[in-house]
Scaffold this active site. Structure first.
Site, short mmCIF file in Angstrom:
data_model
loop_
_atom_site.label_atom_id
_atom_site.label_comp_id
_atom_site.label_asym_id
_atom_site.label_seq_id
_atom_site.Cartn_x
_atom_site.Cartn_y
_atom_site.Cartn_z
N HIS A 135 -3.87 7.08 -0.84
CA HIS A 135 -3.28 5.87 -1.41
C HIS A 135 -3.17 6.01 -2.92
CE1 HIS A 135 -3.67 1.49 -2.67
NE2 HIS A 135 -2.59 1.49 -1.93
N ASP A 186 4.47 4.67 -4.79
CA ASP A 186 5.14 3.38 -4.91
C ASP A 186 6.29 3.55 -5.91
OD1 ASP A 186 3.33 1.81 -3.29
OD2 ASP A 186 1.91 1.85 -4.96
N HIS A 242 2.77 1.55 -9.28
CA HIS A 242 2.54 0.43 -8.36
C HIS A 242 3.08 -0.87 -8.92
CE1 HIS A 242 0.31 -3.01 -6.70
NE2 HIS A 242 0.44 -2.35 -5.56
N GLU A 251 7.04 4.13 -0.91
CA GLU A 251 7.25 2.68 -0.73
C GLU A 251 8.33 2.17 -1.68
OE1 GLU A 251 3.78 0.17 -1.10
OE2 GLU A 251 5.00 -1.65 -1.10
N GLN A 297 8.11 3.31 3.52
CA GLN A 297 7.43 2.04 3.82
C GLN A 297 7.95 0.95 2.89
OE1 GLN A 297 3.45 1.85 2.22
NE2 GLN A 297 3.78 3.65 0.94
#
Ligand code: G3P
Ligand code: CA
Length: 279
Positions: free
Chosen positions: A6, A35, A48, A117, A153
């Protein structure tokens, strides 16, 4: 079970930096997470937050979408970690800079799998097209489709549906927030997700055996976020999840039986299970 680093191994190095992804890969994570944010000049960068306030320790303020790449690319996004986590501090982290997705693919394609993402896609028109273009540039589209070497995602259904329309072969994961597992409409909602996605990413707080069994009825993988406590990892494994996001890949890898496939073998096996399930 796939192990998703992550934001990299972000328990041990500043999130979304080469230091964190290098470490996640070294520890044995199957996927490296990114991200995405988009700059004002249309470049996909890996961050992020939609601003740089937190990860530059306030040295650069302002939103990524309002900034050109040239304005932000030299920002130090590592020193904040040294201040926040002195026990893990490393002077080399101060040299970590924002990475473009192009740079990340160039550095790791062929030796890592990616879990990307789309963040705030409604505010960044063209994000999906730019992502698919980079998959093509780096020869990742076919490996994504066939062996799930790239998973895409999003919390945004519309972003995922857009990608699905552009290329139905790409494997997509619908992220979920709030209380999904307790919904009375869970079967109908999972059937809707299965129209465009191959899996769901719920909060680990929302995972139980009922959710995993319901997802399996729709051939959907379950990848909870973000699990850093070995006791919770064990609870997720017992519930039957197919993988987890973790800041500490070593802790999850310690719980994975050694005979289970790893890396590309693990992602290819998951893709095959999905095809078998869908018939
Ligand atoms: O993408 C899974 C998990 O990372 C979602 O939460 O806020 O860390 O992107 P966030
Ligand atoms: Ca994420």
């Amino acid at each position: 079970m796939v192990v998703i680093g992550h934001r990299g191994a972000s328990a041990y190095a500043p999130e979304h930096t080469f230091a964190a992804w290098d470490l996640a890969l070294e520890l044995g994570a199957d996927y490296l997470e990114q991200d995405l944010q988009m700059t004002k000049d249309g470049v996909l960068v890996v961050l992020h937050d939609d601003s740089l306030d937190r990860t530059t320790g306030g040295a650069f303020r302002g939103r990524v979408i309002d900034s050109h790449l040239a304005e932000i690319r030299d920002c130090d996004i590592g020193s904040w970690f040294n201040d926040a986590r002195p026990a893990r501090a490393d002077p080399r982290f101060a040299y970590q800079r924002i990475a473009t997705l192009d740079e990340v693919f160039a550095r790791y394609a062929g030796r890592a799998c990616f879990y990307v993402e789309t963040k705030n896609p409604e505010e960044a028109p063209g994000m999906e097209e730019a992502l698919l273009s980079l998959l093509d540039t780096h020869g990742l589209r076919a490996p994504a489709a066939l062996e799930w070497r790239v998973l895409i995602q999003s919390f945004s259904e519309s972003s995922l549906r857009k990608i699905h329309t552009m290329d139905p072969s790409l494997p997509l994961i619908r992220l979920l927030d709030g209380r999904f597992a307790a919904r009375r409409s869970i079967e109908r909602d999972l059937a809707t997700i299965a129209e465009y996605a191959v899996g769901i990413g719920p909060s680990h707080l929302d995972v139980n055996g009922r959710l995993v069994e319901a997802a399996a009825r729709h051939c959907l993988s379950v990848h909870p976020y973000t699990v850093n406590d070995p006791a919770v990892m064990r609870r997720m494994i017992d519930a039957g999840v197919d993988g987890m996001f973790t800041d500490a890949p070593d802790l999850l890898l310690a719980l994975r039986p050694p005979e289970e496939p790893r890396g590309r073998s693990a992602t290819a096996a998951a893709a095959q299970r999905y095809r078998d399930c869908r018939g």
